[in-house]
Design an enzyme around this catalytic site. Structure first.
Site, mmCIF file in Angstrom:
data_model
loop_
_atom_site.group_PDB
_atom_site.id
_atom_site.type_symbol
_atom_site.label_atom_id
_atom_site.label_comp_id
_atom_site.label_asym_id
_atom_site.label_seq_id
_atom_site.Cartn_x
_atom_site.Cartn_y
_atom_site.Cartn_z
ATOM 1 N N ASP A 198 -0.148 14.864 14.857
ATOM 2 C CA ASP A 198 0.916 15.677 15.465
ATOM 3 C C ASP A 198 0.359 17.021 15.901
ATOM 4 O O ASP A 198 -0.602 17.526 15.314
ATOM 5 C CB ASP A 198 2.047 15.898 14.455
ATOM 6 C CG ASP A 198 2.739 14.603 14.061
ATOM 7 O OD1 ASP A 198 2.891 13.735 14.933
ATOM 8 O OD2 ASP A 198 3.113 14.470 12.877
ATOM 9 N N SER A 254 0.870 -1.177 0.000
ATOM 10 C CA SER A 254 0.000 0.000 0.000
ATOM 11 C C SER A 254 0.900 1.218 0.000
ATOM 12 O O SER A 254 2.071 1.147 0.382
ATOM 13 C CB SER A 254 -0.938 -0.001 1.214
ATOM 14 O OG SER A 254 -0.209 -0.141 2.433
ATOM 15 N N GLU A 300 1.317 5.652 0.603
ATOM 16 C CA GLU A 300 0.802 6.880 1.200
ATOM 17 C C GLU A 300 1.179 8.076 0.340
ATOM 18 O O GLU A 300 2.315 8.218 -0.095
ATOM 19 C CB GLU A 300 1.364 7.085 2.614
ATOM 20 C CG GLU A 300 0.861 8.373 3.264
ATOM 21 C CD GLU A 300 1.423 8.597 4.653
ATOM 22 O OE1 GLU A 300 1.003 7.861 5.574
ATOM 23 O OE2 GLU A 300 2.286 9.490 4.820
ATOM 24 N N PHE A 332 14.070 14.679 10.405
ATOM 25 C CA PHE A 332 12.703 14.323 10.755
ATOM 26 C C PHE A 332 12.679 13.151 11.725
ATOM 27 O O PHE A 332 11.896 13.130 12.679
ATOM 28 C CB PHE A 332 11.905 13.985 9.501
ATOM 29 C CG PHE A 332 10.461 13.673 9.774
ATOM 30 C CD1 PHE A 332 9.606 14.657 10.264
ATOM 31 C CD2 PHE A 332 9.954 12.405 9.568
ATOM 32 C CE1 PHE A 332 8.277 14.377 10.534
ATOM 33 C CE2 PHE A 332 8.630 12.110 9.831
ATOM 34 C CZ PHE A 332 7.784 13.099 10.316
ATOM 35 N N HIS A 334 3.784 -1.072 3.720
ATOM 36 C CA HIS A 334 3.196 0.236 3.452
ATOM 37 C C HIS A 334 4.333 1.210 3.159
ATOM 38 O O HIS A 334 5.235 1.396 3.981
ATOM 39 C CB HIS A 334 2.403 0.714 4.670
ATOM 40 C CG HIS A 334 1.642 1.981 4.444
ATOM 41 N ND1 HIS A 334 0.488 2.031 3.685
ATOM 42 C CD2 HIS A 334 1.853 3.248 4.881
ATOM 43 C CE1 HIS A 334 0.020 3.268 3.671
ATOM 44 N NE2 HIS A 334 0.840 4.023 4.371
#
Length: 306
Positions: free
Chosen positions: A113, A19, A21, A223, A273
């Protein structure tokens, strides 16, 4: 005769699920890149694609527009992200209803977040859902949706310990979560230990590893530091000196991501994913290396020739 590695078996691709994103674009140029990415990845027949959603619905219209276009112009199944940040229960329930009216039946339910950014203190909306578990429960009351939730192989940065972190995942599952998708990680041992902790706690839903191909090592490392994901020394060494070598950086990145996925396959994982960052090439390369090939698809509509 030595046993053939699972990842090299000729029929392995048929046992795998992937999958992807995406995030809603902010500009025309970003929108063009997103749809190039969607068009490139659609033939790989992912089980679903998720579209992110900003704090307090800050990307609400763009997310809805992206989801609508996926529904209208592709054969993909979209999963809309939902968060609790800076939104009342009424607002969240309304947005869920709007997605359902479009035909969305899959969601990714997240606390989200803080609106001030990763690392800032989180404060629930006074009339909102306090966390992801409450959000999942509320969504399940609205309909029998397929709901994915977040999981953290190195624990959520705000959790004091793994026991607290696993307890939150258990609450999400008890409230109706279908699967968990992990925060990205680079050390597969972290993922394996996390799954073992979850199983010992009686959590048996799929825990799908989230894979982040490293398009820009400096950005990813920064990050990762804010969201509690460790960057192993060996990974930093692989990208050392490639700041001004984008082509070599991309080759290394695809090799690193493929290496991670292939190792997870050898550990028995068959569902992945990918955080695409709205870029297709690295994800496509990794999928190709594990045997996933294009299939016929509806595809994005192309304008007629003049």
């Amino acid at each position: 005769m030595p046993q053939q590695r699972f990842s090299r078996q000729p029929d392995v691709a048929g046992k795998l699920r992937v999958s992807f994103e995406f995030f809603p674009p902010k500009t025309d140029a970003m929108e063009a890149r997103l749809w190039e990415t969607v068009q490139r990845l659609e033939p790989l027949a992912p089980s679903f694609v998720s579209v992110t959603y900003g704090a307090g619905g800050s990307t609400r219209e763009r997310t809805a527009r992206t989801v609508r276009r996926i529904l209208d112009e592709t054969g993909l199944t979209p999963a809309a992200h939902m968060t609790c940040v800076d939104a009342s229960r009424e607002d969240v329930d309304q947005v869920v209803g709007e997605f359902v009216d479009m035909g969305v039946k899959r969601f990714v339910a997240l606390r989200g977040d803080p609106s001030a950014g990763v690392g800032a203190a989180y404060r629930p909306h006074p009339d909102g859902y306090a966390n992801g578990a409450e959000l999942v429960g509320a969504m399940k009351r609205q309909g029998d949706f397929d709901i994915s939730v977040s999981a953290y192989p190195e624990k959520h940065p705000e959790s004091p310990d793994f026991a607290t972190d696993i307890d939150m995942l258990k609450r999400k599952v008890d409230n109706g979560a279908t699967r968990a998708i992990t925060q990205f990680f680079f050390d597969n041992d972290h993922y394996e230990r996390y799954v073992e902790r979850a199983r010992r706690a009686g959590i048996y839903i799929p825990i799908v590893p989230g894979i982040l191909p490293v398009h820009n090592f400096t950005q990813v490392a920064n990050f990762a530091g804010r969201c509690g994901a460790s960057v192993p020394g060996w990974l930093a060494e692989r990208f050392e000196g490639l700041e001004d070598e984008p082509q070599i950086h991309a080759l290394v990145a695809s090799a690193v991501a493929a290496e991670q996925v292939l190792d997870l396959m050898e550990r028995g994982i068959d569902d992945f994913h990918f955080y695409t960052m709205n870029r297709a090439d690295l994800v496509y390369a990794v999928c190709h290396m594990i045997g996933i090939r294009p299939r016929p698809s509806k595809g994005l509509e192309q304008p007629a020739a003049a």
